[in-house]
Design a protein around this motif. Structure first.
Motif, PDB file in Angstrom:
ATOM      1  N   SER A 100       0.539  -1.717  -0.072  1.00 12.77           N
ATOM      2  CA  SER A 100      -0.111   0.245  -0.072  1.00 12.77           C
ATOM      3  C   SER A 100       0.793   1.322  -0.388  1.00 12.77           C
ATOM      4  O   SER A 100       0.226   2.220   0.128  1.00 12.77           O
ATOM      5  N   TYR A 116      -8.052   5.241   0.686  1.00 10.77           N
ATOM      6  CA  TYR A 116      -8.743   4.666  -0.736  1.00 10.77           C
ATOM      7  C   TYR A 116      -8.886   4.301  -0.695  1.00 10.77           C
ATOM      8  O   TYR A 116      -9.468   3.033   0.828  1.00 10.77           O
ATOM      9  N   THR A 117     -10.934   3.277  -1.502  1.00 12.18           N
ATOM     10  CA  THR A 117     -11.038   1.763  -1.761  1.00 12.18           C
ATOM     11  C   THR A 117     -10.191   1.370  -3.315  1.00 12.18           C
ATOM     12  O   THR A 117      -9.486   2.071  -3.584  1.00 12.18           O
ATOM     13  N   GLU A 118     -10.964   0.466  -3.520  1.00 10.31           N
ATOM     14  CA  GLU A 118     -10.437  -0.137  -4.478  1.00 10.31           C
ATOM     15  C   GLU A 118     -10.889   0.542  -5.702  1.00 10.31           C
ATOM     16  O   GLU A 118     -10.063   0.526  -7.047  1.00 10.31           O
ATOM     17  N   ILE A 152      -3.022  -5.983  -1.423  1.00 10.50           N
ATOM     18  CA  ILE A 152      -2.887  -4.956  -1.272  1.00 10.50           C
ATOM     19  C   ILE A 152      -2.888  -4.973   0.277  1.00 10.50           C
ATOM     20  O   ILE A 152      -3.515  -4.310   0.964  1.00 10.50           O
ATOM     21  N   THR A 154      -1.437  -2.982   3.698  1.00 11.70           N
ATOM     22  CA  THR A 154      -1.246  -1.830   5.028  1.00 11.70           C
ATOM     23  C   THR A 154      -0.181  -2.551   5.011  1.00 11.70           C
ATOM     24  O   THR A 154       1.134  -3.361   5.019  1.00 11.70           O
ATOM     25  N   SER A 194      -3.008   2.446   7.544  1.00 13.88           N
ATOM     26  CA  SER A 194      -3.305   2.298   7.832  1.00 13.88           C
ATOM     27  C   SER A 194      -2.549   0.911   8.008  1.00 13.88           C
ATOM     28  O   SER A 194      -1.533   0.310   8.039  1.00 13.88           O
ATOM     29  N   TYR A 219      -8.316  -4.411  -0.797  1.00 15.73           N
ATOM     30  CA  TYR A 219      -6.538  -3.199   0.476  1.00 15.73           C
ATOM     31  C   TYR A 219      -6.589  -4.834   1.668  1.00 15.73           C
ATOM     32  O   TYR A 219      -8.217  -4.965   1.965  1.00 15.73           O
ATOM     33  N   GLU A 221      -6.517  -4.167   5.297  1.00 20.04           N
ATOM     34  CA  GLU A 221      -6.224  -3.709   6.639  1.00 20.04           C
ATOM     35  C   GLU A 221      -7.451  -3.771   7.660  1.00 20.04           C
ATOM     36  O   GLU A 221      -8.576  -4.403   7.093  1.00 20.04           O
ATOM     37  N   SER A 268      -0.889   6.347   3.813  1.00 23.61           N
ATOM     38  CA  SER A 268      -0.802   5.360   3.136  1.00 23.61           C
ATOM     39  C   SER A 268      -2.463   4.783   4.002  1.00 23.61           C
ATOM     40  O   SER A 268      -2.309   3.664   4.942  1.00 23.61           O
ATOM     41  N   ALA A 270      -5.945   3.093   3.814  1.00 24.33           N
ATOM     42  CA  ALA A 270      -6.785   2.627   2.537  1.00 24.33           C
ATOM     43  C   ALA A 270      -8.111   1.727   3.559  1.00 24.33           C
ATOM     44  O   ALA A 270      -8.283   1.105   5.074  1.00 24.33           O
ATOM     45  N   SER A 272     -11.135  -1.959   3.866  1.00 24.76           N
ATOM     46  CA  SER A 272     -10.879  -3.129   3.269  1.00 24.76           C
ATOM     47  C   SER A 272     -12.679  -3.627   3.332  1.00 24.76           C
ATOM     48  O   SER A 272     -12.581  -4.670   3.315  1.00 24.76           O
TER      49      SER A 272
END
Length: 297
Positions: A100, A116-118, A152, A154, A194, A219, A221, A268, A270, A272
């Motif tokens: 991440s 962030y989201t995917e 991905i 974290t 995360s 992601y 996390e 970083s 994200a 999940s």
């Protein structure tokens, strides 16, 4: 099911292997050091001596497996191309491991509120173009008859369940904290990562192996912390209250530019939610500070 894992003696790969074996999977792994063959065999892993640079060996291992989990390198296009070429049209699963830090914006320790989201478009900085390009290439390969998935992680923490017990970021910070006598962070230290426990992360790989749609990314996390908070926890473990800010130049002298900028001074963050919703992933450990207090040594 037969699963081939690259990086089988690594922190993430070994933990995944341990979980899969306990779930009844047959696990094969590639290891570059022959002296690790016996310890891996004792864990129930059929280990193969060799490296991911040996295309013929990588190809034969992938052909013999029902699924491949690639944890050995997130930025080596050569081994990935061998795997993608080998698995093309087979319908087999290939899970690629990314990281991440692709979300980092080179913030010099400043905080960011964006998570962030995917589904969020990702325009990486130049230092992370190769990482995101590889991720996208793997995902697009789902159109070639491969069930490709990208996970991905974290900041990963916790004691590994394979041969390698330690993650990367926290042990590096703890090493310097012990040398300095206090927890350290880079520049402002307000940047947030995360995080996810390695045991929960392995569960996500299992869920993805069993249920993830082709061409999907997730992601991983289950919590987050700033580097100042991590430094304070390490200071408390050392019995002191003060923490130390390193300038970027000082950090680069210790950790190198990539880790300093993208591993320790960028954000970083994200979500999940997608993995929880689509795969039914239910991470149970939110304990990075407990890990620092009780497990780091």
């Amino acid at each position: 099911m037969k699963v081939f894992i690259t990086g089988i003696n690594g922190y993430i790969g070994g933990t995944i292997a341990n979980l899969l074996i306990n779930k009844g999977y047959e696990v094969t792994g590639l290891v570059r050091r022959p002296e690790l063959l016996a310890p891996l065999s004792a864990m129930g892993i059929k280990a193969i001596a060799g490296t991911i640079d040996n295309a013929a060996l990588l190809q034969s291992a992938a052909v013999a497996a029902d699924a491949v989990i690639h944890t050995a390198s997130h930025i080596d296009p050569y081994s990935l191309e061998v795997l993608l070429h080998t698995l093309k049209g087979t319908g087999k699963t290939l899970i690629h491991t990314s990281g991440s830090s692709i979300l980092g914006r080179k913030e010099y320790g400043a905080a960011s509120s964006f998570i962030y989201t995917e589904d969020d478009p990702l325009l990486p900085r130049i230092e992370r173009i190769a990482w995101t390009g590889i991720n996208n290439h793997v995902l697009q390969a789902a159109t070639t008859g491969i069930r490709t998935i990208v996970i991905i992680p974290t900041m990963v923490y916790g004691i590994g369940r394979g041969l390698h017990k330690e993650s990367i970021q926290l042990p590096l910070l703890w090493k310097i904290a012990r040398e300095k006598g206090q927890g350290i962070y880079v520049e402002k230290g307000e940047s947030i990562w995360s995080n996810v426990h390695v045991a929960d992360l392995a569960e996500l790989y299992l869920k993805a192996l069993e249920n993830a749609p082709a061409g999907s990314a997730f992601y991983a996390e289950n919590g987050e912390a700033s580097f100042k908070e991590i430094a304070a926890a390490m200071s408390a473990k050392l019995g002191v209250s003060q923490t130390l800010s390193l300038s970027m130049d000082e950090a680069i002298g210790i950790f190198g530019p990539d880790m300093s900028h993208y591993g320790l001074a960028s954000n970083s963050r994200a979500s999940s939610e997608k993995a929880r919703r689509i795969l039914g992933w239910q991470p149970s450990i939110n304990g990075i500070f407990d890990h620092i207090k009780n497990e780091i040594s």
